[in-house]
Design a protein around this motif. Sequence first.
Motif, PDB file in Angstrom:
ATOM      1  N   GLY A  56       0.631  -1.066  -0.128  1.00 13.42           N
ATOM      2  CA  GLY A  56       0.004   0.095  -0.189  1.00 13.42           C
ATOM      3  C   GLY A  56       0.829   1.128  -0.138  1.00 13.42           C
ATOM      4  N   VAL A  57       0.783   2.209  -0.811  1.00 15.17           N
ATOM      5  CA  VAL A  57       1.662   3.664  -0.767  1.00 15.17           C
ATOM      6  C   VAL A  57       0.814   4.495  -0.052  1.00 15.17           C
ATOM      7  CG1 VAL A  57       1.716   5.094  -2.213  1.00 15.17           C
ATOM      8  CG2 VAL A  57       1.892   3.388  -3.231  1.00 15.17           C
ATOM      9  N   ASP A  58       2.003   5.252   0.989  1.00 13.15           N
ATOM     10  CA  ASP A  58       1.135   6.032   2.237  1.00 13.15           C
ATOM     11  C   ASP A  58       1.663   7.553   1.503  1.00 13.15           C
ATOM     12  OD1 ASP A  58       0.836   7.569   4.074  1.00 13.15           O
ATOM     13  OD2 ASP A  58       2.378   6.095   5.983  1.00 13.15           O
ATOM     14  N   ARG A  59       0.386   7.925   2.144  1.00 11.26           N
ATOM     15  CA  ARG A  59       0.176   9.012   1.165  1.00 11.26           C
ATOM     16  C   ARG A  59       0.386  10.356   2.954  1.00 11.26           C
ATOM     17  NH1 ARG A  59       1.444   9.149  -3.718  1.00 11.26           N
ATOM     18  NH2 ARG A  59       0.752  10.768  -3.959  1.00 11.26           N
ATOM     19  N   SER A  60       0.678   9.783   3.512  1.00  9.67           N
ATOM     20  CA  SER A  60       0.935  10.862   4.937  1.00  9.67           C
ATOM     21  C   SER A  60       1.725  11.687   4.584  1.00  9.67           C
ATOM     22  CB  SER A  60       0.528  10.040   5.673  1.00  9.67           C
ATOM     23  OG  SER A  60       2.119   9.306   6.076  1.00  9.67           O
ATOM     24  N   SER A  61       2.852  11.522   3.806  1.00 10.58           N
ATOM     25  CA  SER A  61       4.522  11.663   4.010  1.00 10.58           C
ATOM     26  C   SER A  61       3.700  13.227   3.345  1.00 10.58           C
ATOM     27  CB  SER A  61       4.828  11.343   2.890  1.00 10.58           C
ATOM     28  OG  SER A  61       4.890  11.274   1.594  1.00 10.58           O
ATOM     29  N   GLU A  62       3.195  13.442   2.139  1.00  7.97           N
ATOM     30  CA  GLU A  62       2.473  14.398   1.431  1.00  7.97           C
ATOM     31  C   GLU A  62       1.823  15.564   1.803  1.00  7.97           C
ATOM     32  OE1 GLU A  62       1.151  13.151  -2.727  1.00  7.97           O
ATOM     33  OE2 GLU A  62       2.566  11.773  -2.959  1.00  7.97           O
ATOM     34  N   ASN A  63       0.634  15.166   2.671  1.00  7.87           N
ATOM     35  CA  ASN A  63       0.193  15.922   3.418  1.00  7.87           C
ATOM     36  C   ASN A  63       0.576  15.939   4.367  1.00  7.87           C
ATOM     37  OD1 ASN A  63      -2.159  14.142   1.808  1.00  7.87           O
ATOM     38  ND2 ASN A  63      -2.474  13.327   3.344  1.00  7.87           N
ATOM     39  N   PRO A 114      12.332  14.351  10.323  1.00  6.67           N
ATOM     40  CA  PRO A 114      12.714  13.912   9.339  1.00  6.67           C
ATOM     41  C   PRO A 114      12.012  14.396   7.707  1.00  6.67           C
ATOM     42  CG  PRO A 114      12.868  12.312  10.600  1.00  6.67           C
ATOM     43  CD  PRO A 114      11.668  13.315  10.537  1.00  6.67           C
ATOM     44  N   ALA A 115      10.882  15.062   7.733  1.00  6.66           N
ATOM     45  CA  ALA A 115       9.799  14.870   7.000  1.00  6.66           C
ATOM     46  C   ALA A 115      10.664  16.611   6.312  1.00  6.66           C
ATOM     47  CB  ALA A 115       8.565  14.637   7.046  1.00  6.66           C
ATOM     48  N   ALA A 116      10.245  17.584   8.059  1.00 10.92           N
ATOM     49  CA  ALA A 116      10.714  18.998   7.717  1.00 10.92           C
ATOM     50  C   ALA A 116      11.924  19.040   7.452  1.00 10.92           C
ATOM     51  CB  ALA A 116      10.529  19.601   8.978  1.00 10.92           C
ATOM     52  N   GLU A 117      13.001  18.539   7.815  1.00 10.09           N
ATOM     53  CA  GLU A 117      14.149  18.045   7.025  1.00 10.09           C
ATOM     54  C   GLU A 117      14.443  18.003   5.940  1.00 10.09           C
ATOM     55  OE1 GLU A 117      17.107  17.422  11.004  1.00 10.09           O
ATOM     56  OE2 GLU A 117      16.312  15.459   9.417  1.00 10.09           O
ATOM     57  N   GLN A 118      13.631  17.772   4.989  1.00  8.71           N
ATOM     58  CA  GLN A 118      13.734  17.018   3.983  1.00  8.71           C
ATOM     59  C   GLN A 118      13.017  18.546   2.544  1.00  8.71           C
ATOM     60  OE1 GLN A 118      12.187  12.419   2.977  1.00  8.71           O
ATOM     61  NE2 GLN A 118      12.070  13.239   0.842  1.00  8.71           N
ATOM     62  N   SER A 119      11.923  18.563   3.096  1.00  9.47           N
ATOM     63  CA  SER A 119      11.341  19.715   2.469  1.00  9.47           C
ATOM     64  C   SER A 119      11.560  20.953   2.704  1.00  9.47           C
ATOM     65  CB  SER A 119       9.315  19.436   2.848  1.00  9.47           C
ATOM     66  OG  SER A 119       9.441  19.954   4.623  1.00  9.47           O
ATOM     67  N   GLY A 120      12.531  21.310   4.129  1.00 13.08           N
ATOM     68  CA  GLY A 120      12.970  22.737   4.517  1.00 13.08           C
ATOM     69  C   GLY A 120      12.478  22.964   5.185  1.00 13.08           C
ATOM     70  N   ALA A 121      11.219  22.796   5.950  1.00 18.48           N
ATOM     71  CA  ALA A 121      10.047  23.566   6.510  1.00 18.48           C
ATOM     72  C   ALA A 121      10.900  23.256   7.922  1.00 18.48           C
ATOM     73  CB  ALA A 121       9.086  23.076   6.404  1.00 18.48           C
TER      74      ALA A 121
END
Length: 659
Positions: free
Chosen positions: A404-411, A464-471
């Motif tokens: 299953g593809v987890d779309r939570s990272s985009e959200n 990690p998501a914030a670091e990857q996105s620059g946020a």
Amino acid sequence: MQLSADIARKVVEARSRPRSSLADPKLMNLLFQRDAGENRHIVRWGMWAAVLSYMAYGVFDWFLFPDIAARLVIARIAVGVIFLAAIEMGVRRGSALAVLHLIAASAIVTGAVAWLLLALGTAYQEALSHFIVFGIVFVLGANLFFNFRFMLSAISSTIIAVVFVTATLFFLQADLASRIVIAALFVNCLVFSLYLSWRLGVERYWTFLEALQAKTQEQAAIEKGQELVEIANTDPLTGLRNRRAIARDFLELYREWSRENYEIGIILVDVDHFKRFNDRLGHQAGDDCLIRLAQAFVETAEANDAIVGRYGGEEFIVLCRVADTTRLREVAQEFCRAVEQLRIYHPDRGDGIGIVTISAGASLTSTENGAEFRAILQEADRALYVSKFAGRARVTIYDPRTVGVDRSSENLTDLLKHAVERQLISVVYQPIFELDTGRLLGHETLMRLREVDGRAISPDVFIPAAEQSGAIVDLGMWVIDQACADMARSGLGTVIAANISAVQLKAPNFSLRVAEILSRHGLAPHQLALEVTERIDLIPEPQVSRNLDHLQNLGVQMWLDDFGTGYAGIGWLRRFEFDIVKIDRSFLNECQTAQGVRMLHGMVSLLRSLGRTVLVEGVETEEQKQLLRRLGVDLVQGYLMGRPKPISEALRGRRNLVA
């Protein structure tokens, strides 16, 4: 040269004695053995130089003693040739250095005495009374030219001096005053050169002792370092690689990945219903079970050219080279079968299976995950949960179509962009205490994020998501600003600490923004500490160095976080003067064994020897706190002293909890 314990002991004993005391014979032998090659070179070419010089002095014989000049010159040539031949023969046959030294000493004595005995027969006694003082050259040569052992120098130089003094006093035809002066000159020269020879020997010996002591210390440090490295990379219970070592092994495989025709597979293994096993049979039985599983995993890994480690708790991890997912599944299934063949009794599974089994999830390197360890591991972890939810004791290979593809990272990325304006981000504070005095030093600021419906999101997920996105740049500045504001309004000790990421350190204006925040809140720079994690290796980055230098020049405290878990710790310590170094909680957790305690003690000793203040985090029990006190740790942080709390609760609960 590896030094034995006996030699190390003798060095310590020798250095505890006065410099004028007798040298240890064994250590002296070592000194001459160490310098044997160099001394053989010195004695060989020294003999050539001495013999050629000795022969050249024959020119003076022709001018000063024409009546016996022929005999004197022939004697010089004969003595020179004989002893040169003896030295060359000894060198070519590999004679011991002591033999070569004896030949050289004999040559000096023979050359001096032979010339003197012949020269006494000259009719030109006045010329001889002037030229005889050149015998001092032989005395000096015996004492200072060839690095003889002192006893050999003393015997040979004394023989020469005695012969020349005797000849001067009793056979030289000159007035008494001249003979006495010449004899006194020889005696003084003998005493002076003997003293110099002794002093030089003592200095060589003590320099050698210092070198041996340094070698001993270096050898001990290397052995200690190897022990620490082994401990740092080894799980204390099973003897397998630990999480840090596995991450390094993956990097080694990754370096070869682009050149070789294979993929890297990661298999994550979890022991089924292990908590029930522990609860029913006890922790000792649980440890024994894990040890048996580890032994089976090692054998299976060796058979499949794989690497196995303990990832934590009842989880194990396997790295393997495979051609495709089919081979990856086969390897994972072999690990499952190896565990089942052990037939370890499990009394309380609840599913009718009476033995210990494992569930496994696996994933491969691909263009999608970029061959990044964390990404592949997350895929393997998701596959593992599919295995567990599907009934356990099975293998699942990660496949987006089935897992299953987890779309939570985009959200999550979208949520992070608006976290500040929607007031979804907040901070909590965890206290830090001085261990000896129990005084509150300050607080660490920790970022928290919640969804719109109020559900908390783990920092392990959103950071990690914030670091990857620059946020993380804006979020991190908001946290520093909030921490400084709370510190200025309410006071949270003498210092407030905040974590900073690699992305923030690369921002050109980061240090200026920090300075502006401090100025706006009227906070002294030393009241703010910024924590840099060891896991990031950014020392070569010029912008990182500039930001850190500017902050330190401003007076902001710099702390090194998670020491011992990454690859850049020693490099960070060499490059920057950190005010405090925080040892990762994992090392404290491993102190249930003597090996773990030695590891932590070694790290604390290393940091203290470098003049760093040491903070250990993750303190949860009184026993851990007492252990850290015995190890000489300066600061502590953990649930035992206080959990992370909002500002209002942190202020209410601010009191001395350590003393």
